[in-house]
Design a protein around this motif. Sequence first.
Motif, mmCIF file in Angstrom:
data_model
loop_
_atom_site.group_PDB
_atom_site.id
_atom_site.type_symbol
_atom_site.label_atom_id
_atom_site.label_comp_id
_atom_site.label_asym_id
_atom_site.label_seq_id
_atom_site.Cartn_x
_atom_site.Cartn_y
_atom_site.Cartn_z
ATOM 1 N N VAL A 149 1.052 -1.254 0.405
ATOM 2 C CA VAL A 149 -0.213 0.050 -0.332
ATOM 3 C C VAL A 149 1.114 1.308 0.368
ATOM 4 N N LEU A 150 2.057 1.280 1.114
ATOM 5 C CA LEU A 150 2.685 1.897 0.622
ATOM 6 C C LEU A 150 3.799 2.703 -0.655
ATOM 7 N N TYR A 151 3.681 1.196 -1.100
ATOM 8 C CA TYR A 151 4.297 1.266 -2.487
ATOM 9 C C TYR A 151 3.556 2.430 -3.293
ATOM 10 N N ALA A 152 2.420 1.540 -3.399
ATOM 11 C CA ALA A 152 1.296 2.070 -4.481
ATOM 12 C C ALA A 152 1.169 3.735 -4.390
ATOM 13 N N ILE A 153 1.621 4.119 -3.440
ATOM 14 C CA ILE A 153 0.707 5.561 -2.597
ATOM 15 C C ILE A 153 2.065 6.289 -3.068
ATOM 16 N N PRO A 154 1.376 7.302 -4.109
ATOM 17 C CA PRO A 154 2.710 8.384 -4.602
ATOM 18 C C PRO A 154 3.809 8.755 -3.869
ATOM 19 N N ARG A 155 2.971 10.193 -2.625
ATOM 20 C CA ARG A 155 3.369 10.262 -1.727
ATOM 21 C C ARG A 155 4.126 9.365 -1.225
ATOM 22 N N THR A 156 4.151 8.428 -1.346
ATOM 23 C CA THR A 156 5.162 7.343 0.009
ATOM 24 C C THR A 156 5.574 6.409 -0.981
ATOM 25 N N SER A 157 5.442 6.050 -2.491
ATOM 26 C CA SER A 157 6.447 4.845 -3.108
ATOM 27 C C SER A 157 7.507 5.180 -2.486
ATOM 28 N N ILE A 158 8.022 5.590 -2.308
ATOM 29 C CA ILE A 158 10.316 5.413 -2.154
ATOM 30 C C ILE A 158 10.190 4.313 -0.635
ATOM 31 N N LEU A 159 9.421 5.453 0.242
ATOM 32 C CA LEU A 159 8.957 4.325 1.480
ATOM 33 C C LEU A 159 8.837 2.826 1.480
ATOM 34 N N GLY A 160 7.637 2.976 0.336
ATOM 35 C CA GLY A 160 7.060 0.678 0.245
ATOM 36 C C GLY A 160 8.900 0.526 -0.309
ATOM 37 N N ALA A 161 8.543 1.319 -1.632
ATOM 38 C CA ALA A 161 9.973 0.450 -1.628
ATOM 39 C C ALA A 161 11.498 0.027 -1.537
ATOM 40 N N ILE A 162 11.381 0.407 -0.623
ATOM 41 C CA ILE A 162 12.624 0.365 1.018
ATOM 42 C C ILE A 162 12.246 -0.604 1.727
ATOM 43 N N LEU A 163 10.424 -0.363 1.974
ATOM 44 C CA LEU A 163 10.258 -1.703 2.780
ATOM 45 C C LEU A 163 9.689 -2.940 2.470
ATOM 46 N N LEU A 164 9.432 -2.723 0.795
ATOM 47 C CA LEU A 164 9.594 -3.924 -0.075
ATOM 48 C C LEU A 164 11.101 -4.953 -0.202
ATOM 49 N N THR A 165 12.042 -3.776 -0.527
ATOM 50 C CA THR A 165 13.209 -4.074 -0.174
ATOM 51 C C THR A 165 13.475 -5.363 0.728
ATOM 52 N N ALA A 166 13.536 -4.649 1.799
ATOM 53 C CA ALA A 166 13.847 -5.173 3.057
ATOM 54 C C ALA A 166 12.467 -7.066 2.887
ATOM 55 N N TYR A 167 11.553 -6.498 2.973
ATOM 56 C CA TYR A 167 10.943 -7.849 2.992
ATOM 57 C C TYR A 167 11.538 -9.064 2.078
ATOM 58 N N LEU A 168 11.495 -8.118 0.445
ATOM 59 C CA LEU A 168 11.857 -9.539 -0.367
ATOM 60 C C LEU A 168 13.157 -10.253 -0.167
ATOM 61 N N GLY A 169 14.038 -9.108 0.262
ATOM 62 C CA GLY A 169 15.508 -9.600 1.207
ATOM 63 C C GLY A 169 15.132 -10.427 2.387
ATOM 64 N N GLY A 170 14.521 -10.353 3.229
ATOM 65 C CA GLY A 170 13.828 -11.968 3.470
ATOM 66 C C GLY A 170 13.315 -12.544 3.026
ATOM 67 N N ALA A 171 12.556 -12.879 2.133
ATOM 68 C CA ALA A 171 12.970 -14.204 1.710
ATOM 69 C C ALA A 171 13.610 -14.670 1.072
ATOM 70 N N VAL A 172 14.230 -14.262 0.037
ATOM 71 C CA VAL A 172 16.086 -14.761 -0.451
ATOM 72 C C VAL A 172 16.646 -15.241 0.635
ATOM 73 N N ALA A 173 16.701 -14.692 1.956
ATOM 74 C CA ALA A 173 17.507 -14.681 2.776
ATOM 75 C C ALA A 173 17.159 -16.400 3.303
ATOM 76 N N SER A 174 15.216 -16.416 3.472
ATOM 77 C CA SER A 174 14.756 -17.980 3.691
ATOM 78 C C SER A 174 14.652 -19.120 2.844
ATOM 79 N N LYS A 175 15.358 -18.766 1.341
ATOM 80 C CA LYS A 175 14.977 -19.726 0.109
ATOM 81 C C LYS A 175 16.929 -20.150 0.718
ATOM 82 N N MET A 176 17.971 -19.111 0.899
ATOM 83 C CA MET A 176 18.903 -19.543 0.830
ATOM 84 C C MET A 176 19.221 -20.469 1.919
ATOM 85 N N ARG A 177 18.738 -19.988 3.588
ATOM 86 C CA ARG A 177 18.550 -21.106 4.299
ATOM 87 C C ARG A 177 18.569 -22.494 3.986
#
Length: 143
Positions: A75-103
């Motif tokens: 939702v933060l990513y979809a809203i233009p005013r908060t999209s950069i914050l949303g992208a940063i948080l999505l990057t962190a979320y996806l990084g957790g997915a990468v770490a989980s799959k690597m494990r």
Amino acid sequence: MAAASLRHGMKPMGAKRGWRFWAGWGLSGLMILFMLFDSIGKLALERHVIEATMQVGYPLHAIRPLGAIALACTVLYAIPRTSILGAILLTAYLGGAVASKMRIDDPLFSSVLFGVYFGVLVWGGLYFRDEQLRAMIPVRRKL
């Protein structure tokens, strides 16, 4: 109002929107739809989502909170005013997915790097649709 809109990477009403804007929203739209599908599946505790998430090593009680986090980031990513914050948080979320799959020693290109591929789409979509981000991180033709 117009100055505030320009500061947030938005064009004033009636301004011509170029191919970058539409390409950016196309990429972002795909990411938003995928993440909504994923987060709603987790919130609804859909059977396939439970199986896949537990296979990665997460307990049942963690699936809904993961869905809520994914939904909030999307939702933060979809809203233009908060999209950069949303992208940063999505990057962190996806990084957790990468770490989980690597494990769990999943295949590198087809599974582990899936989160990286989506992270590139998240930032690529935002890069195309946000003039300020392009100004902050310019692509240069000559070195």
